[in-house]
Design an enzyme around this catalytic site. Structure first.
Site, PDB file in Angstrom:
ATOM      1  N   ASN A  90       0.876  -1.210  -0.195  1.00  0.00           N
ATOM      2  CA  ASN A  90      -0.009   0.081   0.036  1.00  0.00           C
ATOM      3  C   ASN A  90       0.804   1.297   0.013  1.00  0.00           C
ATOM      4  OD1 ASN A  90      -2.716   1.687   0.796  1.00  0.00           O
ATOM      5  ND2 ASN A  90      -1.114   1.991   2.213  1.00  0.00           N
ATOM      6  N   TYR A 157       4.167   9.346 -11.542  1.00  0.00           N
ATOM      7  CA  TYR A 157       3.234   8.829 -10.773  1.00  0.00           C
ATOM      8  C   TYR A 157       2.415   7.704 -11.724  1.00  0.00           C
ATOM      9  CZ  TYR A 157      -0.482   8.090  -7.211  1.00  0.00           C
ATOM     10  OH  TYR A 157      -1.703   7.346  -6.321  1.00  0.00           O
TER      11      TYR A 157
HETATM   12  P1  NAD Z   1      -1.138   8.310   2.897  1.00  0.00           P
HETATM   13  O1  NAD Z   1      -0.181   9.507   2.803  1.00  0.00           O
HETATM   14  O2  NAD Z   1      -2.008   8.308   3.904  1.00  0.00           O
HETATM   15  O3  NAD Z   1      -0.354   6.901   2.914  1.00  0.00           O
HETATM   16  C1  NAD Z   1       0.965   6.511   2.379  1.00  0.00           C
HETATM   17  C2  NAD Z   1       1.698   5.792   3.050  1.00  0.00           C
HETATM   18  O4  NAD Z   1       2.797   5.413   2.384  1.00  0.00           O
HETATM   19  C3  NAD Z   1       2.158   6.324   4.450  1.00  0.00           C
HETATM   20  O5  NAD Z   1       1.624   5.535   5.380  1.00  0.00           O
HETATM   21  C4  NAD Z   1       3.819   6.362   4.277  1.00  0.00           C
HETATM   22  O6  NAD Z   1       4.061   6.007   5.550  1.00  0.00           O
HETATM   23  C5  NAD Z   1       3.829   5.436   3.196  1.00  0.00           C
HETATM   24  N1  NAD Z   1       5.252   5.481   2.506  1.00  0.00           N
HETATM   25  C6  NAD Z   1       5.687   6.471   1.646  1.00  0.00           C
HETATM   26  N2  NAD Z   1       6.862   6.513   1.134  1.00  0.00           N
HETATM   27  C7  NAD Z   1       7.376   5.432   2.018  1.00  0.00           C
HETATM   28  C8  NAD Z   1       8.800   4.832   1.981  1.00  0.00           C
HETATM   29  N3  NAD Z   1       9.735   5.258   1.371  1.00  0.00           N
HETATM   30  N4  NAD Z   1       8.760   3.882   2.971  1.00  0.00           N
HETATM   31  C9  NAD Z   1       7.947   3.070   3.550  1.00  0.00           C
HETATM   32  N5  NAD Z   1       6.435   3.670   3.607  1.00  0.00           N
HETATM   33  C10 NAD Z   1       6.384   4.863   2.759  1.00  0.00           C
HETATM   34  O7  NAD Z   1      -2.069   8.094   1.555  1.00  0.00           O
HETATM   35  P2  NAD Z   1      -2.910   7.168   1.173  1.00  0.00           P
HETATM   36  O8  NAD Z   1      -3.998   7.669   0.253  1.00  0.00           O
HETATM   37  O9  NAD Z   1      -3.640   6.286   2.225  1.00  0.00           O
HETATM   38  O10 NAD Z   1      -2.106   6.151   0.055  1.00  0.00           O
HETATM   39  C11 NAD Z   1      -2.138   4.630  -0.018  1.00  0.00           C
HETATM   40  C12 NAD Z   1      -1.789   4.052  -1.303  1.00  0.00           C
HETATM   41  O11 NAD Z   1      -2.816   4.503  -2.017  1.00  0.00           O
HETATM   42  C13 NAD Z   1      -0.753   4.751  -2.108  1.00  0.00           C
HETATM   43  O12 NAD Z   1      -0.073   3.729  -2.938  1.00  0.00           O
HETATM   44  C14 NAD Z   1      -1.499   5.803  -3.036  1.00  0.00           C
HETATM   45  O13 NAD Z   1      -0.686   6.040  -4.327  1.00  0.00           O
HETATM   46  C15 NAD Z   1      -2.596   4.897  -3.208  1.00  0.00           C
HETATM   47  N6  NAD Z   1      -3.694   6.103  -3.752  1.00  0.00           N
HETATM   48  C16 NAD Z   1      -4.368   6.921  -3.255  1.00  0.00           C
HETATM   49  C17 NAD Z   1      -5.522   7.725  -3.781  1.00  0.00           C
HETATM   50  C18 NAD Z   1      -6.056   8.690  -2.852  1.00  0.00           C
HETATM   51  O14 NAD Z   1      -6.743   9.599  -3.283  1.00  0.00           O
HETATM   52  N7  NAD Z   1      -5.726   8.979  -1.485  1.00  0.00           N
HETATM   53  C19 NAD Z   1      -5.778   7.343  -4.780  1.00  0.00           C
HETATM   54  C20 NAD Z   1      -5.193   6.359  -5.422  1.00  0.00           C
HETATM   55  C21 NAD Z   1      -4.251   5.704  -4.981  1.00  0.00           C
END
Ligand code: NAD
Length: 256
Positions: A90, A157
Site C-alpha cells: 500500500n 506517478y
Molecule cells: P497516505 O499518505 O495516508 O499513505 C501513504 C503511506 O505510504 C504512508 O503510510 C507512508 O508511511 C507510506 N510511505 C511513503 N513512502 C514510504 C517509504 N519510502 N517507505 C515506507 N513507507 C512509505 O496516503 P493514502 O492515500 O492512504 O495512500 C495509500 C496508497 O493509495 C498509495 O499507494 C497511493 O498511491 C494510493 N492511492 C491513493 C489515492 C487517494 O486519493 N488518496 C488514490 C489512488 C491511489
C-alpha cells in the site's frame, strides 16, 4: 470472521488507506504487521485500533524503496509475528505538478522506487515465505485510477501505477502454480493525508467532485473493504484482476 487466523503485512499503514485496512483486517480476525516511514504516532494509533479489535500488531519502521530495509522487515515479521498469508503493498507517494520538461532526477527516481520497485522487493520476499510454507496466499497491490488515466504534470506517478498493473498481470501468471493470488485495488479520489491539499482548497475540490459521477470522495474504509474481499477466500478464483473503486471517475474521464 473472514480472515480468522490469518497473518498480514500492510505497508504504509500509519495513515489513510493502509491504516483503515489494518483495522478492517483485525476486525475480521487477522494479526497484522504494519510498516511506516516517518509517522510513528500514526503507526501507534493503527496498533491501538488493531489491538482494540483483539488482534496482535507488529509495528516496523522501514523504507520500502530500500531493498535491504524490506528484507529486514520480512525477517522481523517472521521472528516476531509468524508466517505471512497476505501482503498488502500500500505504501506510496504522490507528487506535485511537475512537467516532464522540468523533471529532476531525484523526483523521477523516488516516485518509481517507492511506487513501482518497492512492490517487487516486497513480493519477492513474500513469495519465498509462501513457497517455504506450501504455497497459497494473497498479494494485493494498491495502484490508482492513474493506472488507466493520463497524469499530466505527474507523469512518474502514472508511470509507476501503470507499471504496477503490468506487474500484477505478470506475477499472477508466474504464481498461478503456487496458488498465490495477485490482484489490484485502484482507488479514485480518497480522503487521506495524500489528498489533503485538495480538501483544503474548496475550488479545487469542487472541480474534482464535478468529474466524479458519485460527486463525492471515497473514504479509506471503502478501499479497505475492497482489499479485504480480494484478500479473502471469497476471491480464491480471482487473480490478475484490477478492481477500480472510484465512484465512476474512470468512466467519466474526458467527457460529460
Ligand atoms: P497516505 O499518505 O495516508 O499513505 C501513504 C503511506 O505510504 C504512508 O503510510 C507512508 O508511511 C507510506 N510511505 C511513503 N513512502 C514510504 C517509504 N519510502 N517507505 C515506507 N513507507 C512509505 O496516503 P493514502 O492515500 O492512504 O495512500 C495509500 C496508497 O493509495 C498509495 O499507494 C497511493 O498511491 C494510493 N492511492 C491513493 C489515492 C487517494 O486519493 N488518496 C488514490 C489512488 C491511489
Amino acid at each position: 470472521m473472514i480472515l480468522q487466523g490469518r497473518c498480514a503485512l500492510i505497508t504504509g499503514a500509519d495513515s489513510g488507506i493502509g491504516q483503515a485496512t489494518a483495522e478492517v483486517f483485525a476486525r475480521e480476525g487477522a494479526d497484522v504487521a504494519i510498516t511506516y516511514n516517518t509517522d510513528a504516532e500514526g503507526a501507534r494509533e493503527t496498533a491501538r485500533r488493531v489491538e482494540a479489535a483483539g488482534r496482535r500488531c507488529l509495528v516496523i519502521r522501514n523504507d520500502v524503496s530500500d531493498p535491504a530495509s524490506v528484507e529486514a522487515t520480512f525477517a522481523q515479521v517472521a521472528a516476531d509475528l509468524g508466517v505471512l498469508d497476505i501482503l498488502v503493498n500500500n505504501a506510496g507517494q504522490a507528487m506535485n505538478g511537475m512537467p516532464v520538461a522540468e523533471m529532476d532526477d531525484d523526483t523521477l527516481e523516488r516516485i518509481l522506487r517507492v511506487n513501482l520497485m518497492a512492490p517487487v522487493y516486497c513480493a519477492r520476499a513474500f513469495i519465498k515465505v509462501r513457497r517455504a510454507n506450501g504455497g497459497g496466499g494473497k498479494i494485493l497491490l494498491v495502484s490508482s485510477v492513474a493506472q488507466h488515466l493520463p497524469t499530466p504534470e505527474s507523469a512518474p506517478y502514472g508511470m509507476s501505477k501503470a507499471g504496477v498493473g503490468s506487474l500484477c498481470r505478470s506475477l499472477s501468471r508466474e504464481l498461478a502454480e503456487d496458488r498465490i493470488n495477485v490482484n489490484i485495488v485502484a482507488p479514485g479520489l480518497i480522503q487521506t493525508p495524500m489528498t489533503s491539499d485538495r480538501f483544503e482548497n474548496p475550488e479545487k475540490l469542487a472541480q474534482s467532485l464535478e468529474r466524479i459521477p458519485w460527486h463525492r470522495a471515497g473514504q479509506p474504509d471503502e478501499i479497505a473493504k475492497a482489499i479485504l474481499y480480494l484478500c479473502s477466500e471469497a476471491a480464491d478464483y480471482v487473480t490478475g484482476h484490477t478492481l477500480v473503486v472510484d465512484g465512476g471517475l474512470t468512466m467519466q474521464w474526458g467527457g460529460a
